[in-house]
Scaffold this active site. Sequence first.
Site, PDB file in Angstrom:
ATOM      1  N   HIS A   1       5.396 -11.029 -43.428  1.00  0.00           N
ATOM      2  CA  HIS A   1       4.807 -10.857 -44.872  1.00  0.00           C
ATOM      3  C   HIS A   1       4.392 -12.213 -45.435  1.00  0.00           C
ATOM      4  O   HIS A   1       3.481 -12.550 -45.812  1.00  0.00           O
ATOM      5  CB  HIS A   1       5.174 -10.252 -45.686  1.00  0.00           C
TER       6      HIS A   1
ATOM      7  N   GLN B   1      -2.999 -12.291 -41.828  1.00  0.00           N
ATOM      8  CA  GLN B   1      -3.754 -11.697 -43.117  1.00  0.00           C
ATOM      9  C   GLN B   1      -3.544 -12.420 -44.422  1.00  0.00           C
ATOM     10  O   GLN B   1      -2.217 -12.695 -44.647  1.00  0.00           O
ATOM     11  CB  GLN B   1      -2.922 -10.213 -43.215  1.00  0.00           C
TER      12      GLN B   1
ATOM     13  N   LYS C   1       4.918  -4.756 -43.061  1.00  0.00           N
ATOM     14  CA  LYS C   1       5.096  -6.037 -42.841  1.00  0.00           C
ATOM     15  C   LYS C   1       6.396  -6.271 -43.028  1.00  0.00           C
ATOM     16  O   LYS C   1       7.084  -5.724 -44.006  1.00  0.00           O
ATOM     17  CB  LYS C   1       4.332  -6.780 -44.123  1.00  0.00           C
TER      18      LYS C   1
ATOM     19  N   TYR D   1       6.609  -3.362 -50.577  1.00  0.00           N
ATOM     20  CA  TYR D   1       5.877  -2.475 -51.368  1.00  0.00           C
ATOM     21  C   TYR D   1       6.767  -1.073 -51.650  1.00  0.00           C
ATOM     22  O   TYR D   1       6.690  -0.837 -52.741  1.00  0.00           O
ATOM     23  CB  TYR D   1       4.529  -1.996 -50.769  1.00  0.00           C
TER      24      TYR D   1
ATOM     25  N   ASP E   1      -2.511   0.062 -44.573  1.00  0.00           N
ATOM     26  CA  ASP E   1      -1.943  -1.097 -44.704  1.00  0.00           C
ATOM     27  C   ASP E   1      -0.815  -1.121 -45.984  1.00  0.00           C
ATOM     28  O   ASP E   1      -1.003  -1.092 -46.879  1.00  0.00           O
ATOM     29  CB  ASP E   1      -2.758  -2.171 -45.069  1.00  0.00           C
TER      30      ASP E   1
ATOM     31  N   SER F   1      -6.774  -8.528 -50.737  1.00  0.00           N
ATOM     32  CA  SER F   1      -7.333  -8.823 -52.161  1.00  0.00           C
ATOM     33  C   SER F   1      -8.801  -9.190 -52.040  1.00  0.00           C
ATOM     34  O   SER F   1      -9.337 -10.001 -52.751  1.00  0.00           O
ATOM     35  CB  SER F   1      -6.606  -9.742 -52.839  1.00  0.00           C
TER      36      SER F   1
ATOM     37  N   SER G   1       1.252 -13.131 -41.817  1.00  0.00           N
ATOM     38  CA  SER G   1       0.273 -13.066 -43.198  1.00  0.00           C
ATOM     39  C   SER G   1       0.678 -14.246 -43.972  1.00  0.00           C
ATOM     40  O   SER G   1       2.025 -14.792 -43.997  1.00  0.00           O
ATOM     41  CB  SER G   1       0.823 -11.872 -43.960  1.00  0.00           C
TER      42      SER G   1
ATOM     43  N   SER H   1      -7.286   0.809 -53.622  1.00  0.00           N
ATOM     44  CA  SER H   1      -7.642   1.617 -54.870  1.00  0.00           C
ATOM     45  C   SER H   1      -6.497   3.013 -54.847  1.00  0.00           C
ATOM     46  O   SER H   1      -6.334   3.459 -54.008  1.00  0.00           O
ATOM     47  CB  SER H   1      -9.112   2.042 -54.842  1.00  0.00           C
TER      48      SER H   1
ATOM     49  N   TRP I   1      -0.624  -2.064 -51.692  1.00  0.00           N
ATOM     50  CA  TRP I   1       0.063  -2.936 -52.532  1.00  0.00           C
ATOM     51  C   TRP I   1       0.259  -2.685 -53.913  1.00  0.00           C
ATOM     52  O   TRP I   1      -0.884  -2.149 -54.660  1.00  0.00           O
ATOM     53  CB  TRP I   1      -0.525  -4.429 -52.261  1.00  0.00           C
TER      54      TRP I   1
ATOM     55  N   GLY J   1     -10.471  -9.522 -55.103  1.00  0.00           N
ATOM     56  CA  GLY J   1      -9.714 -10.276 -56.172  1.00  0.00           C
ATOM     57  C   GLY J   1      -9.061  -9.612 -57.042  1.00  0.00           C
ATOM     58  O   GLY J   1      -8.859 -10.005 -58.205  1.00  0.00           O
TER      59      GLY J   1
ATOM     60  N   ILE K   1     -12.114   4.996 -53.655  1.00  0.00           N
ATOM     61  CA  ILE K   1     -11.672   5.085 -52.145  1.00  0.00           C
ATOM     62  C   ILE K   1     -12.930   5.492 -51.307  1.00  0.00           C
ATOM     63  O   ILE K   1     -13.271   4.544 -50.242  1.00  0.00           O
ATOM     64  CB  ILE K   1     -10.380   5.919 -52.025  1.00  0.00           C
TER      65      ILE K   1
HETATM   66  P1  A2P Z   1      -7.773   1.013 -58.831  1.00  0.00           P
HETATM   67  O1  A2P Z   1      -6.373   1.199 -57.844  1.00  0.00           O
HETATM   68  O2  A2P Z   1      -7.134   1.363 -60.121  1.00  0.00           O
HETATM   69  O3  A2P Z   1      -8.934   1.810 -58.450  1.00  0.00           O
HETATM   70  P2  A2P Z   1      -7.999  -5.605 -54.126  1.00  0.00           P
HETATM   71  O4  A2P Z   1      -8.212  -4.544 -53.050  1.00  0.00           O
HETATM   72  O5  A2P Z   1      -9.014  -7.177 -54.112  1.00  0.00           O
HETATM   73  O6  A2P Z   1      -6.464  -6.068 -54.301  1.00  0.00           O
HETATM   74  O7  A2P Z   1      -8.401  -5.106 -55.641  1.00  0.00           O
HETATM   75  C1  A2P Z   1      -7.873  -3.904 -56.245  1.00  0.00           C
HETATM   76  C2  A2P Z   1      -8.156  -3.761 -57.523  1.00  0.00           C
HETATM   77  O8  A2P Z   1      -9.578  -3.573 -57.620  1.00  0.00           O
HETATM   78  C3  A2P Z   1      -7.369  -2.530 -58.147  1.00  0.00           C
HETATM   79  O9  A2P Z   1      -7.195  -2.788 -59.497  1.00  0.00           O
HETATM   80  C4  A2P Z   1      -8.395  -1.294 -58.122  1.00  0.00           C
HETATM   81  O10 A2P Z   1      -8.197  -0.102 -59.078  1.00  0.00           O
HETATM   82  C5  A2P Z   1      -9.753  -1.878 -58.270  1.00  0.00           C
HETATM   83  N1  A2P Z   1     -10.625  -1.286 -57.490  1.00  0.00           N
HETATM   84  C6  A2P Z   1     -10.760  -1.090 -56.086  1.00  0.00           C
HETATM   85  N2  A2P Z   1     -12.060  -0.567 -55.819  1.00  0.00           N
HETATM   86  C7  A2P Z   1     -12.737  -0.370 -56.904  1.00  0.00           C
HETATM   87  C8  A2P Z   1     -14.088  -0.071 -56.872  1.00  0.00           C
HETATM   88  N3  A2P Z   1     -14.679   0.361 -55.961  1.00  0.00           N
HETATM   89  N4  A2P Z   1     -14.739  -0.414 -58.107  1.00  0.00           N
HETATM   90  C9  A2P Z   1     -13.850  -0.929 -59.254  1.00  0.00           C
HETATM   91  N5  A2P Z   1     -12.516  -1.431 -58.994  1.00  0.00           N
HETATM   92  C10 A2P Z   1     -11.982  -1.149 -57.947  1.00  0.00           C
END
Ligand code: A2P
Length: 272
Positions: free
Chosen positions: A109, A159, A79, A54, A49, A186, A137, A229, A25, A189, A235
């Site tokens: 979705h 979802q 979705k 998107y 996913d 999320s 979802s 991420s 997303w 969050g 990741i």
């Molecule tokens: P980025 O894509 O720049 O790495 P969610 O999955 O709840 O939507 O959260 C996604 C957000 O959390 C993205 O802004 C992502 O940033 C950040 N993020 C994902 N994994 C990590 C991690 N292991 N440590 C810190 N931030 C993370």
Amino acid sequence: MAREDTRVRRLADGIELPLLGLGVWQVPNGPECVNAVRWALEVGYRHIDTAQAYGNEESVGQALRESGVPREQVFITTKFYPRHRDPAGEAERSLRRLGVDHVDLYIIHWPQGGPVWAWPGMERARELGFTRSIGVSNFAVDELEQVIAAGSVVPAVDQVQFSPFEYRRALLESCEQSGVALESYSPLGTGRHLTNKTVTRIAGELGRTPAQVLLRWCVQREIPVIPKSTHRERIAENAQIFDFALSDEHLAALDALDRTRGTARARESKWW
Ligand code: A2P
């Protein structure tokens, strides 16, 4: 084998969903998305996913092909964008963009225009072989009940935004009773939950990161989770969640962070 078994969840229709997936997303179509998906596949993710909304299905397909990982080893979710009218026709267009002959899971979705109208088209997409499994979802308990009552197939997943802070107990319980797997989007969050004191304390005690604690909270309950991420090291970090466990005390402390009062709703605010 036992270790592998803990990493998938068998859905009510018999299809196996890997508990950890990469969510894309808000990742623009193009190199950023291709790289994220390729890195995820390199470090062992077998579940991606995406969604029609998107706009990045082409990049997901490109990364899958470039990765060299056989198609049948990767679980792909997309979705249905419910501002369109024809779930089966849109599924076919998704397949073209992804460059695959079927997806593994196709979900509505969000319940725009009501929860039931799109379901017959989703069932048709499955009958036509465009997807192995179908789900929804952002559906609350009452919406899920209406789909179950009206359809021939029960949604395999719902979802929803789900984390210790959005611990929708009533929705989770209803899903479990109906044989629907609640899936968490999320889970971090969108990054906001990573600095919470309880989360960082538990991470410190376990020698883990806050993201790993939040993801483990889901998978320990067999809740599939799709953190997003675009950073290679994050990741990889987010995949290291099957080699430690949260204690009952840790789980209870995290459970207590819920701000939804155990709601049956899927969202606090709707965009549709
Ligand atoms: P980025 O894509 O720049 O790495 P969610 O999955 O709840 O939507 O959260 C996604 C957000 O959390 C993205 O802004 C992502 O940033 C950040 N993020 C994902 N994994 C990590 C991690 N292991 N440590 C810190 N931030 C993370």
